[in-house]
Design an enzyme around this catalytic site. Structure first.
Site, PDB file in Angstrom:
ATOM      1  N   PHE A  66       5.181  -3.156   7.767  1.00 42.71           N
ATOM      2  CA  PHE A  66       5.398  -1.764   8.186  1.00 42.71           C
ATOM      3  C   PHE A  66       6.857  -1.326   8.023  1.00 42.71           C
ATOM      4  O   PHE A  66       7.238  -0.237   8.409  1.00 42.71           O
ATOM      5  CB  PHE A  66       4.903  -1.551   9.614  1.00 42.71           C
ATOM      6  CG  PHE A  66       3.398  -1.415   9.725  1.00 42.71           C
ATOM      7  CD1 PHE A  66       2.582  -1.427   8.608  1.00 42.71           C
ATOM      8  CD2 PHE A  66       2.802  -1.275  10.975  1.00 42.71           C
ATOM      9  CE1 PHE A  66       1.196  -1.293   8.709  1.00 42.71           C
ATOM     10  CE2 PHE A  66       1.415  -1.133  11.092  1.00 42.71           C
ATOM     11  CZ  PHE A  66       0.621  -1.144   9.962  1.00 42.71           C
ATOM     12  N   ARG A  67       7.705  -2.218   7.485  1.00 41.06           N
ATOM     13  CA  ARG A  67       9.026  -1.879   6.934  1.00 41.06           C
ATOM     14  C   ARG A  67      10.099  -1.513   7.955  1.00 41.06           C
ATOM     15  O   ARG A  67      11.181  -1.076   7.557  1.00 41.06           O
ATOM     16  CB  ARG A  67       8.903  -0.724   5.924  1.00 41.06           C
ATOM     17  CG  ARG A  67       7.909  -0.948   4.800  1.00 41.06           C
ATOM     18  CD  ARG A  67       8.248  -2.174   4.012  1.00 41.06           C
ATOM     19  NE  ARG A  67       7.512  -2.252   2.748  1.00 41.06           N
ATOM     20  CZ  ARG A  67       7.389  -3.364   2.029  1.00 41.06           C
ATOM     21  NH1 ARG A  67       7.940  -4.484   2.467  1.00 41.06           N
ATOM     22  NH2 ARG A  67       6.725  -3.372   0.899  1.00 41.06           N
ATOM     23  N   HIS A 239      -3.707 -14.227   1.420  1.00 40.92           N
ATOM     24  CA  HIS A 239      -4.079 -13.529   0.174  1.00 40.92           C
ATOM     25  C   HIS A 239      -4.392 -14.442  -1.014  1.00 40.92           C
ATOM     26  O   HIS A 239      -3.681 -14.453  -2.018  1.00 40.92           O
ATOM     27  CB  HIS A 239      -3.032 -12.490  -0.220  1.00 40.92           C
ATOM     28  CG  HIS A 239      -1.587 -12.867  -0.079  1.00 40.92           C
ATOM     29  ND1 HIS A 239      -1.067 -14.048  -0.535  1.00 40.92           N
ATOM     30  CD2 HIS A 239      -0.533 -12.178   0.448  1.00 40.92           C
ATOM     31  CE1 HIS A 239       0.226 -14.080  -0.278  1.00 40.92           C
ATOM     32  NE2 HIS A 239       0.570 -12.955   0.309  1.00 40.92           N
ATOM     33  N   ASN A 286       2.011  -9.144  -5.181  1.00 44.47           N
ATOM     34  CA  ASN A 286       2.231 -10.584  -5.209  1.00 44.47           C
ATOM     35  C   ASN A 286       1.391 -11.218  -4.099  1.00 44.47           C
ATOM     36  O   ASN A 286       1.585 -10.839  -2.949  1.00 44.47           O
ATOM     37  CB  ASN A 286       3.704 -10.932  -4.970  1.00 44.47           C
ATOM     38  CG  ASN A 286       4.627 -10.356  -6.026  1.00 44.47           C
ATOM     39  OD1 ASN A 286       4.204 -10.023  -7.122  1.00 44.47           O
ATOM     40  ND2 ASN A 286       5.894 -10.216  -5.688  1.00 44.47           N
ATOM     41  N   ASP A 313      -2.558  -6.863   3.501  1.00 45.05           N
ATOM     42  CA  ASP A 313      -1.203  -7.056   2.968  1.00 45.05           C
ATOM     43  C   ASP A 313      -0.567  -5.695   2.661  1.00 45.05           C
ATOM     44  O   ASP A 313       0.117  -5.523   1.651  1.00 45.05           O
ATOM     45  CB  ASP A 313      -1.201  -7.946   1.735  1.00 45.05           C
ATOM     46  CG  ASP A 313       0.209  -8.421   1.353  1.00 45.05           C
ATOM     47  OD1 ASP A 313       1.126  -8.294   2.187  1.00 45.05           O
ATOM     48  OD2 ASP A 313       0.381  -8.905   0.218  1.00 45.05           O
ATOM     49  N   HIS A 317       5.723   1.146  -0.819  1.00 42.89           N
ATOM     50  CA  HIS A 317       6.986   1.515  -1.462  1.00 42.89           C
ATOM     51  C   HIS A 317       6.873   2.986  -1.845  1.00 42.89           C
ATOM     52  O   HIS A 317       5.770   3.532  -1.949  1.00 42.89           O
ATOM     53  CB  HIS A 317       7.237   0.678  -2.716  1.00 42.89           C
ATOM     54  CG  HIS A 317       7.285  -0.790  -2.475  1.00 42.89           C
ATOM     55  ND1 HIS A 317       8.381  -1.433  -1.965  1.00 42.89           N
ATOM     56  CD2 HIS A 317       6.348  -1.760  -2.663  1.00 42.89           C
ATOM     57  CE1 HIS A 317       8.137  -2.736  -1.857  1.00 42.89           C
ATOM     58  NE2 HIS A 317       6.899  -2.953  -2.275  1.00 42.89           N
ATOM     59  N   GLY A 332       3.575  -4.554  -4.165  1.00 45.72           N
ATOM     60  CA  GLY A 332       3.006  -4.158  -2.881  1.00 45.72           C
ATOM     61  C   GLY A 332       2.511  -2.731  -2.919  1.00 45.72           C
ATOM     62  O   GLY A 332       2.947  -1.922  -3.747  1.00 45.72           O
TER      63      GLY A 332
END
Length: 448
Positions: A66-67, A239, A286, A313, A317, A332
């Site tokens: 969630f950055r 993942h 990834n 995941d 961005h 992502g």
């Protein structure tokens, strides 16, 4: 919307491998009564007639980014938890690779403090391991923190744990569940260098799954599994993306007794390498989205219980960041709002049952992480729930995307099923594309 009591009438309840018709009464944040027929206890009970709809436990997403802090131009806990609620995700577990990273108790608790004020959904965070923070790892209270996250490839900052001696020491020293990202860094570096010789930075995106190859994934995940078996550590591999890795996991043991578990993400079930031609870097993840054969094998393994959990995941961005040449476009994408609708699309395609979706997205994360009183529609449990209309088509577009980044790899996709209501701790948080702005998220606790 804060209400003390809600009565959901005439609904199909999906829970613990069964679908049955009935009523559900929610009071003071918990499922108070589940029965064939329930009458309103007082005049101030909110009554929802859910004729023809299905009630699922709230989805628990065990892997999101969630950055916040530090990367809030991409997303925040507030914006992405809000989008999660629109997708029926009522609880999330967030990763430590923010800025600063959650690799000390102090930095971890700062994130919990942010979430306590801003999260629409229930929350926990993983503590991040590095080559030099074992002392901090040993301070983590397993009753209050979801797990330890180790990047065994594709990390940010100093979070790549690449010292074999330290890695074994971490596996041997902690009782925490260890969640890992597995891709062999050296293999990827060698592959990247080879393609850069030919293409420079503008490597065609279709080579992404060749660069981040099956070999890179298997080498790393097989080493992690071997180390877990050697040390007795509790390992959860994030993942999975290849058919080959599936041989490392078993369906011969009940989930509650498994020491080694695995997860699959929505994008690895939905997309294949054929989609790079139209989606480009929007589906650059990834580990990489790989072949249709890999995708089909992952789906089969999910149904056969070699894969235990479905997650997102979620890793947004900005469009500007994504719109770059291969080596500069970050990996992502955002997924929390569209994960459950995507799985319900597979239900419509007769690929998976509603009961299995609930098992993999609701029950199993609760079992695997030992989350207290969530993941089920069960009397006495926290009332996290999702009402779904299986026959209410809608199309993903800019106007209804809730992510801060404003885009989705599913843009233009029409889903047959719609999430009509999401309840967080008994409170109505979302209804038919409308958000209720009160925040009712709580910190997850763990029965360990």
């Amino acid at each position: 919307m804060k209400v003390n009591s809600v009565l959901i009438k005439n609904v199909h309840i999906v829970n613990e491998g069964q679908i049955f018709a009935g009523d559900v009464y929610i009071e003071n944040g918990v499922f108070k009564e589940i029965a064939d027929q329930i009458s309103a206890k007082s005049s101030d009970v909110k009554i929802i007639d859910a004729e023809g709809k299905y009630l699922l436990p709230g989805v628990i997403d065990d892997q999101v980014h969630f950055r916040e802090p530090g990367l809030t131009h991409k997303a925040t806990i507030e914006t992405e938890s809000r989008a999660a609620v629109a997708g029926g995700i009522t609880s999330f577990i967030e990763m430590p690779n923010t800025v600063p990273q959650s690799t000390t108790i102090e930095k971890l608790e700062e994130k919990f403090e942010i979430a306590s004020k801003t999260s629409y959904a229930n929350y926990s965070f993983m503590f991040g391991g590095t080559n030099d923070n074992l002392e901090e790892i040993l301070k983590v209270d397993p009753k209050k923190v979801a797990a330890l996250k180790l990047f065994l490839g594709s990390s940010t900052g100093n979070m790549l744990v690449d010292n074999p001696e330290i890695l074994e020491k971490i596996f041997s020293s902690t009782d925490l569940l260890i969640a890992v990202h597995c891709e062999d860094e050296q293999t990827i570096k060698d592959n990247t260098a080879r393609y850069k010789e030919t293409y420079g930075d503008d490597i065609p995106i279709e080579f992404h799954p060749v660069i981040r190859s099956e070999e890179a994934c298997y080498l790393s995940s097989s080493n992690a599994v071997a180390l877990a078996k050697k040390t007795g550590a509790r390992l959860h591999v994030f993942h999975l993306s290849t058919a080959k890795e599936l041989e490392l996991f078993t369906n011969k043991i009940p989930l509650k007794d498994k020491k080694i578990t695995a997860e699959v993400c929505i994008h690895h079930l939905w997309f294949s390498d054929a989609d790079y031609a139209t989606k480009g870097t929007l589906i650059k993840w990834n580990p990489a989205v790989k072949t249709a054969k890999d995708r089909d094998a992952l789906f089969t393994a999910l149904l056969e219980d070699k894969l235990d959990v479905i997650a997102t995941d979620h890793a947004p961005h900005t469009s500007e960041e994504k719109d770059n040449v291969y080596t500069k476009a970050p990996s992502g994408g955002p997924l929390v709002q569209h994960a459950l609708p995507a799985m319900l699309e597979f239900y419509h395609q007769d690929k998976i049952s509603l009961e299995k979706i609930v098992e993999k997205m609701c029950h199993n994360p609760a079992i695997l992480f030992q989350i207290e009183n969530r993941g089920y529609v069960k009397e006495g449990y926290s009332a996290d729930a999702v009402l779904v209309d299986l026959n209410a088509p809608w199309t993903v577009n800019k106007e209804n995307i809730a992510y801060k980044c404003g885009w989705s790899p599913f843009e233009g996709t029409t889903f047959k099923s719609r999430i009509t209501h999401t309840f967080i701790n008994g409170n109505l948080a979302y209804e038919n594309f409308k958000f209720y702005e009160e925040k009712h998220g709580q910190r997850l606790t763990f029965d360990r």
